[in-house]
Design a protein around this motif. Structure first.
Motif, short mmCIF file in Angstrom:
data_model
loop_
_atom_site.label_atom_id
_atom_site.label_comp_id
_atom_site.label_asym_id
_atom_site.label_seq_id
_atom_site.Cartn_x
_atom_site.Cartn_y
_atom_site.Cartn_z
N GLY A 166 0.78 -1.23 0.00
CA GLY A 166 0.00 0.00 0.00
C GLY A 166 0.81 1.28 0.00
O GLY A 166 2.03 1.27 0.20
N SER A 196 6.87 5.51 4.56
CA SER A 196 7.52 5.54 3.24
C SER A 196 6.49 5.82 2.16
O SER A 196 5.43 5.18 2.11
N SER A 219 10.37 7.13 -1.92
CA SER A 219 10.92 6.19 -2.89
C SER A 219 11.16 6.94 -4.20
O SER A 219 10.23 7.16 -4.97
N ASN A 221 13.76 6.32 -6.76
CA ASN A 221 13.87 5.24 -7.77
C ASN A 221 14.25 5.68 -9.18
O ASN A 221 14.26 4.85 -10.09
N TYR A 294 17.43 -4.48 -6.24
CA TYR A 294 16.09 -5.00 -6.56
C TYR A 294 15.89 -6.45 -6.10
O TYR A 294 16.75 -7.30 -6.28
N ASN A 295 14.73 -6.71 -5.51
CA ASN A 295 14.34 -8.09 -5.18
C ASN A 295 13.43 -8.59 -6.30
O ASN A 295 12.36 -8.04 -6.51
N CYS A 337 11.62 -6.21 0.36
CA CYS A 337 10.89 -5.02 -0.11
C CYS A 337 10.22 -5.32 -1.43
O CYS A 337 10.84 -5.84 -2.35
N GLY A 338 8.97 -4.95 -1.54
CA GLY A 338 8.28 -5.04 -2.82
C GLY A 338 7.90 -6.45 -3.23
O GLY A 338 7.43 -6.68 -4.34
N1 SAH Z 1 4.20 2.77 -1.30
C1 SAH Z 1 5.29 3.04 -0.41
C2 SAH Z 1 5.63 1.90 0.53
C3 SAH Z 1 5.69 0.50 -0.03
S1 SAH Z 1 7.08 0.00 -0.96
C4 SAH Z 1 6.51 3.49 -1.19
O1 SAH Z 1 6.47 3.43 -2.43
O2 SAH Z 1 7.47 3.94 -0.59
C5 SAH Z 1 8.46 0.09 0.11
C6 SAH Z 1 9.79 0.23 -0.63
O3 SAH Z 1 10.09 -0.97 -1.37
C7 SAH Z 1 9.78 1.35 -1.67
O4 SAH Z 1 10.99 2.09 -1.56
C8 SAH Z 1 9.74 0.63 -2.99
O5 SAH Z 1 10.33 1.40 -4.02
C9 SAH Z 1 10.54 -0.61 -2.67
N2 SAH Z 1 10.28 -1.75 -3.56
C10 SAH Z 1 9.13 -2.08 -4.18
N3 SAH Z 1 9.28 -3.21 -4.90
C11 SAH Z 1 10.56 -3.62 -4.71
C12 SAH Z 1 11.31 -4.75 -5.13
N4 SAH Z 1 10.78 -5.70 -5.86
N5 SAH Z 1 12.61 -4.83 -4.73
C13 SAH Z 1 13.17 -3.90 -3.92
N6 SAH Z 1 12.49 -2.84 -3.46
C14 SAH Z 1 11.21 -2.69 -3.84
#
Ligand code: SAH
Length: 346
Positions: A166, A196, A219, A221, A294-295, A337-338
């Motif tokens: 979310g 975040s 974030s 990115n 990245y995951n 994350c993510g």
């Molecule tokens: N919506 C909010 C919080 C959720 S995501 C946001 O965007 O900040 C939390 C963090 O995980 C964010 O920095 C996002 O960019 C990162 N994230 C999302 N998918 C990811 C993935 N597959 N690998 C690594 N980080 C990821």
């Protein structure tokens, strides 16, 4: 996983004080019982009414039949008891699923909470996007994740990050309310709570104006509109410049450092030039930068090779701000994350 409304009963945490008064009157009890119950929930980590041994049996019997102790129902826990990272799947009373992650480190135990079931923002590198948006969580459903993770793991929670499913700032009121409750009822300092956001610029300004002392992470990115629009469609609504301007506004009003998160995606935003642009972009702006390799989630994005990650970090060296790298734990159980997503058609 089928979606069913699991309960029409209200949870204790969701009752207003006049509803609580009425219940206590009905069963011939006094107000101090509320304090006792709150103590069991927030400090003793109990998971059933039966465990509240200083309550009269008649009250326990009533509560058991009429009121849910927790708004969330545990569906499963992933990761063994001794694991540093464990992922929890819950169902809300509306029948939607959310996930929360417990992360143990030497001096801290962090809970990563969801603020919504699914997400509307559709960042195409994030697993949650595949669920679409299902519901906003209310403040109690957010804090219940912390209460339940603490009780299931018998751990004292020291930090909470709103980095699960979310977009917290699209559920502003309930997220702020939940942060206040963590503060007031669980004794968690505001500086141990991090919200975040993908960059909802007007809400970043609002959080600065409202002057809450929670930590803020954005974030980022990408280093420009072009790349960011491709991976985070919210950039079509709030441009890169608008987000950076709102971050600067936040800092000028609060004097609190923002952490920028930067997910490294191979061939998308991981070049030497990107690193240099990042240094230029944040030059002179007091902040922190958190690089997240990245995951992978089985889509078309991949994590850069280690040598490329190191190369990127090398080119960040001239930066005056603090740079950290988040090597997510729990990627083996999709708790990085993510990686949080419920696949309904499994
Ligand atoms: N919506 C909010 C919080 C959720 S995501 C946001 O965007 O900040 C939390 C963090 O995980 C964010 O920095 C996002 O960019 C990162 N994230 C999302 N998918 C990811 C993935 N597959 N690998 C690594 N980080 C990821």
């Amino acid at each position: 996983m089928s979606k069913s409304i699991i309960s029409k009963k209200k949870s204790f945490l969701d009752l207003t004080s006049s509803e609580l008064n009425e219940i206590l009157l009905d069963v011939g009890e006094k107000r101090f019982r509320i304090k006792q119950i709150n103590n069991w929930i927030y400090n003793q980590n109990v998971r059933s009414w039966d465990e509240m041994i200083n309550l009269p049996l008649s009250l326990i019997k009533y509560l058991k039949s009429e009121i849910l102790l927790h708004p969330l129902k545990l569906v499963s826990i992933n990761g063994s008891e001794n694991d540093k990272t464990r992922k929890f799947l819950f169902q809300t009373t509306r029948g939607n699923h959310i996930e929360s992650v417990l992360m143990r480190e030497k001096n801290r135990t962090t809970v990563c909470v969801s603020s919504q079931s699914g997400c509307i923002l559709d960042c195409n590198f994030c697993a949650t996007a595949s669920m679409g948006f299902l519901q906003n969580l209310n403040a109690n459903e957010i804090i219940d994740q912390v209460i339940l993770l603490s009780s299931y793991t018998k751990s004292k929670i020291t930090n909470v990050v709103y980095m699960g499913m979310g977009e917290p700032l699209m559920n502003y009121r309930q997220v702020i309310e939940s942060g206040k409750l963590l503060n007031k009822n669980m004794g968690l300092g505001a500086r141990r709570i991090t919200i975040s956001t993908a960059g909802i610029a007007p809400k970043i300004r609002q959080i600065a104006d409202d002057n809450y002392s929670f930590k803020l992470a954005i974030s980022l990115n990408a280093t420009n509109d072009e790349v960011r629009k491709k991976i985070m469609p919210i950039t079509l609504k709030h441009s890169f410049k608008e987000i950076i301007d709102s971050a600067k506004y936040y800092y000028s009003k609060t004097k609190r450092l923002i952490t920028f998160e930067y997910v490294l995606l191979k061939g998308i935003n991981d070049s030497t030039n990107d690193a240099k642009e990042l240094v230029k972009l944040l030059k002179g702006f007091p902040c922190k930068l958190n690089i997240i390799p990245y995951n992978e989630i089985g889509g078309h994005y991949i994590r850069p090779e280690i040598k490329d990650i190191n190369q990127f970090l090398f080119h960040l060296k001239p930066a005056k701000f603090i740079v950290t790298v988040r090597w997510s734990n729990g990627t083996d159980i999709d708790a990085g994350c993510g990686q949080l997503a419920i696949r309904e058609k499994q």
